[in-house]
Design an enzyme around this catalytic site. Structure first.
Site, mmCIF file in Angstrom:
data_model
loop_
_atom_site.group_PDB
_atom_site.id
_atom_site.type_symbol
_atom_site.label_atom_id
_atom_site.label_comp_id
_atom_site.label_asym_id
_atom_site.label_seq_id
_atom_site.Cartn_x
_atom_site.Cartn_y
_atom_site.Cartn_z
ATOM 1 C CG HIS A 183 -54.100 109.640 -28.495
ATOM 2 N ND1 HIS A 183 -53.447 110.048 -27.357
ATOM 3 C CD2 HIS A 183 -53.128 109.422 -29.414
ATOM 4 C CE1 HIS A 183 -52.134 110.076 -27.588
ATOM 5 N NE2 HIS A 183 -51.921 109.706 -28.827
ATOM 6 C CG ASP B 260 -54.402 102.906 -27.274
ATOM 7 O OD1 ASP B 260 -55.475 103.042 -26.656
ATOM 8 O OD2 ASP B 260 -53.305 102.809 -26.708
ATOM 9 C CE1 TYR C 146 -55.758 112.744 -21.375
ATOM 10 C CE2 TYR C 146 -54.228 112.308 -19.572
ATOM 11 C CZ TYR C 146 -54.476 112.736 -20.857
ATOM 12 O OH TYR C 146 -53.441 113.170 -21.625
ATOM 13 C CG ASP D 112 -49.018 110.471 -30.373
ATOM 14 O OD1 ASP D 112 -49.817 109.517 -30.514
ATOM 15 O OD2 ASP D 112 -49.010 111.211 -29.374
ATOM 16 N NE ARG E 11 -48.309 113.726 -22.709
ATOM 17 C CZ ARG E 11 -47.602 112.699 -22.239
ATOM 18 N NH1 ARG E 11 -47.925 111.467 -22.576
ATOM 19 N NH2 ARG E 11 -46.588 112.905 -21.431
ATOM 20 C CD GLN F 11 -57.914 103.386 -16.598
ATOM 21 O OE1 GLN F 11 -58.502 102.360 -16.897
ATOM 22 N NE2 GLN F 11 -56.831 103.789 -17.212
ATOM 23 C CG ASP F 12 -60.020 109.575 -11.838
ATOM 24 O OD1 ASP F 12 -60.926 109.439 -12.673
ATOM 25 O OD2 ASP F 12 -60.180 110.152 -10.754
ATOM 26 C CE LYS G 227 -60.282 110.920 -24.520
ATOM 27 N NZ LYS G 227 -58.957 110.625 -25.010
ATOM 28 N NE ARG H 189 -57.015 129.821 3.413
ATOM 29 C CZ ARG H 189 -58.033 129.015 3.637
ATOM 30 N NH1 ARG H 189 -57.876 127.936 4.381
ATOM 31 N NH2 ARG H 189 -59.227 129.273 3.137
#
Length: 183
Positions: A63, A143, A132, A168, A60, A48-49, A72, A24
């Site tokens: 950061h 940020d 994340y 960025d 990306r 937080q997800d 994270k 499967r």
């Protein structure tokens, strides 16, 4: 699931699941409270997800957060990414070290990135979903972005960059960020 320390970045870990495969497909646990605890992390600290979807060549990062920063857990849940971590904790024995990983949906490996480390990635497949789990609510005012192509870092990104955010693209050098953070 097993936890493996990342030698290049103090306090970073790879969490490798044990997939159960059959005709499967497969099933695997991607988060285990006991395994997280076994390396001294508080599994309940994650609040937080989030998920990002990127197309081939999207970059990306790099950061991180100002203030208390954030730790994270990062996993590529679909596709493949080239993942980069740079240790920017002045008190760390691995300060200024960097390391690279290929994270993919085939392995479902999760990378734990300690607070104070910069993080970025590039999508290596037509579609790459990156999940994340962070240890404090996101505040855009905190940020911090570092130029992905900073010569001081000389990160060997595997593909030409096809797209990135304006933030960025306009990011300052590592030296500029560190100078600003010292104030």
């Amino acid at each position: 699931m097993k936890a493996t320390e990342v030698p290049e970045i103090a306090g970073a870990y790879l969490f490798e699941p044990t997939p159960h495969a059959d005709e499967r497909g497969f099933f695997c646990r991607t988060f285990d409270v006991d395994v997280i605890r076994s390396v001294g992390l508080d599994p309940h600290a994650f609040v937080q997800d989030s998920v990002s979807r990127s197309v081939l060549g999207v970059l990306r990062g790099l950061h991180l957060r100002s203030g208390a920063d954030e730790a994270k857990l990062v996993r590529c849940s679909y596709g493949r990414i080239y993942d980069v971590v740079v240790d920017l904790r002045p008190e760390s024995p691995t300060y200024r070290n960097q390391t690279f990983f290929e994270l993919s949906d085939e392995t479902q490996v999760t990378l734990y990135i300690p607070a104070g480390c910069a993080h970025g990635f590039q999508a290596l497949t037509e579609t790459a979903d990156t999940s994340y789990r962070i240890d404090r609510p996101h505040d855009p005012a905190e940020d911090v972005t570092i130029a992905f192509d900073d010569p001081e870092l000389a990160i060997p990104w595997p593909l030409p960059v096809t797209s990135m955010s304006q933030r960025d693209r306009e990011a300052p050098s590592l030296a500029e960020v560190l100078k600003h953070e010292e104030r």
